[in-house]
Design a protein around this motif. Structure first.
Motif, PDB file in Angstrom:
ATOM      1  N   ILE A  26       4.753  35.597  10.435  1.00  0.00           N
ATOM      2  CA  ILE A  26       4.415  36.964  10.859  1.00  0.00           C
ATOM      3  C   ILE A  26       5.438  37.945  10.290  1.00  0.00           C
ATOM      4  CG2 ILE A  26       4.280  38.535  12.835  1.00  0.00           C
ATOM      5  CD1 ILE A  26       3.167  36.084  14.439  1.00  0.00           C
ATOM      6  N   THR A  65      -8.412  35.752   9.051  1.00  0.00           N
ATOM      7  CA  THR A  65      -7.481  35.062   9.944  1.00  0.00           C
ATOM      8  C   THR A  65      -6.212  35.888  10.095  1.00  0.00           C
ATOM      9  OG1 THR A  65      -6.559  33.805   8.124  1.00  0.00           O
ATOM     10  CG2 THR A  65      -8.380  32.814   9.282  1.00  0.00           C
ATOM     11  N   LEU A  87      -6.081  22.166   8.524  1.00  0.00           N
ATOM     12  CA  LEU A  87      -4.941  23.056   8.262  1.00  0.00           C
ATOM     13  C   LEU A  87      -3.628  22.437   8.752  1.00  0.00           C
ATOM     14  CD1 LEU A  87      -6.392  26.576   9.242  1.00  0.00           C
ATOM     15  CD2 LEU A  87      -6.190  25.581   6.962  1.00  0.00           C
ATOM     16  N   ARG A 107     -13.934  19.729  13.329  1.00  0.00           N
ATOM     17  CA  ARG A 107     -15.316  20.198  13.255  1.00  0.00           C
ATOM     18  C   ARG A 107     -16.251  19.103  12.777  1.00  0.00           C
ATOM     19  NH1 ARG A 107     -15.078  25.213   9.379  1.00  0.00           N
ATOM     20  NH2 ARG A 107     -14.271  23.523   8.104  1.00  0.00           N
TER      21      ARG A 107
HETATM   22  C1  LIG Z   1       0.904  39.203   9.969  1.00  0.00           C
HETATM   23  C2  LIG Z   1       0.045  38.086  10.270  1.00  0.00           C
HETATM   24  C3  LIG Z   1       0.531  36.792   9.755  1.00  0.00           C
HETATM   25  C4  LIG Z   1      -0.300  35.645  10.169  1.00  0.00           C
HETATM   26  C5  LIG Z   1       0.089  34.442   9.459  1.00  0.00           C
HETATM   27  C6  LIG Z   1      -0.286  33.145  10.036  1.00  0.00           C
HETATM   28  C7  LIG Z   1      -1.721  32.920  10.360  1.00  0.00           C
HETATM   29  C8  LIG Z   1      -1.840  31.704  11.220  1.00  0.00           C
HETATM   30  C9  LIG Z   1      -3.164  31.591  11.893  1.00  0.00           C
HETATM   31  C10 LIG Z   1      -4.185  30.962  11.017  1.00  0.00           C
HETATM   32  C11 LIG Z   1      -5.464  30.841  11.715  1.00  0.00           C
HETATM   33  C12 LIG Z   1      -6.477  30.166  10.865  1.00  0.00           C
HETATM   34  C13 LIG Z   1      -7.832  30.291  11.474  1.00  0.00           C
HETATM   35  C14 LIG Z   1      -8.855  29.623  10.648  1.00  0.00           C
HETATM   36  C15 LIG Z   1     -10.221  29.604  11.274  1.00  0.00           C
HETATM   37  C16 LIG Z   1     -11.008  28.561  10.585  1.00  0.00           C
HETATM   38  O1  LIG Z   1     -10.716  27.404  10.641  1.00  0.00           O
HETATM   39  O2  LIG Z   1     -12.098  29.012   9.915  1.00  0.00           O
HETATM   40  C17 LIG Z   1     -12.730  28.142   9.013  1.00  0.00           C
HETATM   41  C18 LIG Z   1     -12.776  28.829   7.697  1.00  0.00           C
HETATM   42  O3  LIG Z   1     -11.512  28.771   7.086  1.00  0.00           O
HETATM   43  C19 LIG Z   1     -13.841  28.287   6.780  1.00  0.00           C
HETATM   44  O4  LIG Z   1     -13.498  27.040   6.381  1.00  0.00           O
HETATM   45  P1  LIG Z   1     -14.627  26.132   5.687  1.00  0.00           P
HETATM   46  O5  LIG Z   1     -15.772  26.036   6.656  1.00  0.00           O
HETATM   47  O6  LIG Z   1     -13.931  24.811   5.487  1.00  0.00           O
HETATM   48  O7  LIG Z   1     -15.006  26.831   4.405  1.00  0.00           O
END
Ligand SMILES: CCCCCCCCCCCCCCCC(=O)OC[C@@H](O)COP(=O)(O)O
Length: 237
Positions: A26, A65, A87, A107
């Motif tokens: 962050i 995200t 992830l 999933r």
């Molecule tokens: C300033 C803000 C900085 C934030 C940095 C860190 C972020 C950490 C949180 C990450 C959250 C990830 C959420 C992902 C949601 C998710 O998993 O969606 C799936 C998509 O991907 C589509 O994937 P796909 O179906 O395999 O194409």
């Protein structure tokens, strides 16, 4: 956002419970994102300042995200994001996911619903669970959300917490699917899309019959449960 606004926001931003690596991500990304990308947010007043709550976003692009994390932080909440379990197996992102207390979802397997348990624990602890109910990017050519999975309604019902629907738009141009992030940053020209929270959707509507007048009322009967799940899914899905 001007540098002065950035400093003011950074000062106000919630820090507790972010863990080392999520905090670092962050602190590194936040100034870059808010200075160079125009991420407009509206409706933050609908997000309660404390207590268990679910933020539900539609999903257009990987950049959602980051936008969702920024939206939550600007609303005064540290998000616990439900995300694909793969992830957690990635080098740097894996550490960020673990340290931030995010919640892995396997999933497409029978283990998918195992995510409901840590989500319920987080909600019980008064945390802000963040979810993309579609479970992946929308496949609608115009970007309309697909029907949400039932998990979000199940979490809301189980923990009796409000769901804040947040409409996300514009990130599909910022970081189109399958594009190199560097290419997208170069091409973004100040675009950042907008996200707007709606009024809370509560899992149980108040009943106004004689006995339960005006109070939230829970019954054990399955029909009532199905009705509420349907209502919640339609409202946010
Ligand atoms: C300033 C803000 C900085 C934030 C940095 C860190 C972020 C950490 C949180 C990450 C959250 C990830 C959420 C992902 C949601 C998710 O998993 O969606 C799936 C998509 O991907 C589509 O994937 P796909 O179906 O395999 O194409």
């Amino acid at each position: 956002m001007t540098p002065v606004e950035l400093a003011a926001w950074t000062w106000k931003m919630p820090r507790r419970g972010r863990g080392f690596w999520f905090s670092l991500a962050i602190d590194v990304l936040w100034p870059i994102v808010v200075l160079f990308v125009r991420l407009r947010v509206r409706g933050r007043q609908h997000v309660p300042g404390n207590g268990g709550v679910i933020l539900a976003f539609n999903h257009l692009s990987n950049s959602d995200t980051v936008a969702a994390v920024v939206f939550a932080l600007m609303s005064g909440r540290v998000p616990r994001v439900l995300a694909k379990a793969s992830l957690w197996r990635m080098p740097v992102i894996g550490r960020v996911m673990r340290s931030g207390g995010h919640i892995p979802v396997e999933r497409g397997t029978v283990k998918a619903s195992e995510a409901l348990k840590p989500a319920a624990e987080a909600l019980l602890n008064g945390e802000c669970v963040t979810v993309f109910p579609e479970g992946t990017f929308t496949d609608d050519p115009e970007g309309w959300p697909m029907k949400g999975k039932s998990g979000v309604a199940r979490m809301a019902l189980e923990s009796q917490v409000p769901v804040i629907p947040v409409a996300e738009w514009g990130t599909q141009d910022l970081l189109p699917r399958g594009h190199d992030p560097a290419e997208a940053v170069a091409a973004q020209e100040g675009r950042g899309g907008r996200r707007r929270a709606g009024r809370p959707v509560r899992p149980v509507r108040p009943r106004t019959d004689r006995r339960g007048a005006g109070r939230g009322h829970r019954t054990g009967d399955g029909r009532h449960h199905d009705h509420v799940v349907g209502h919640t899914c339609r409202a946010i899905g």
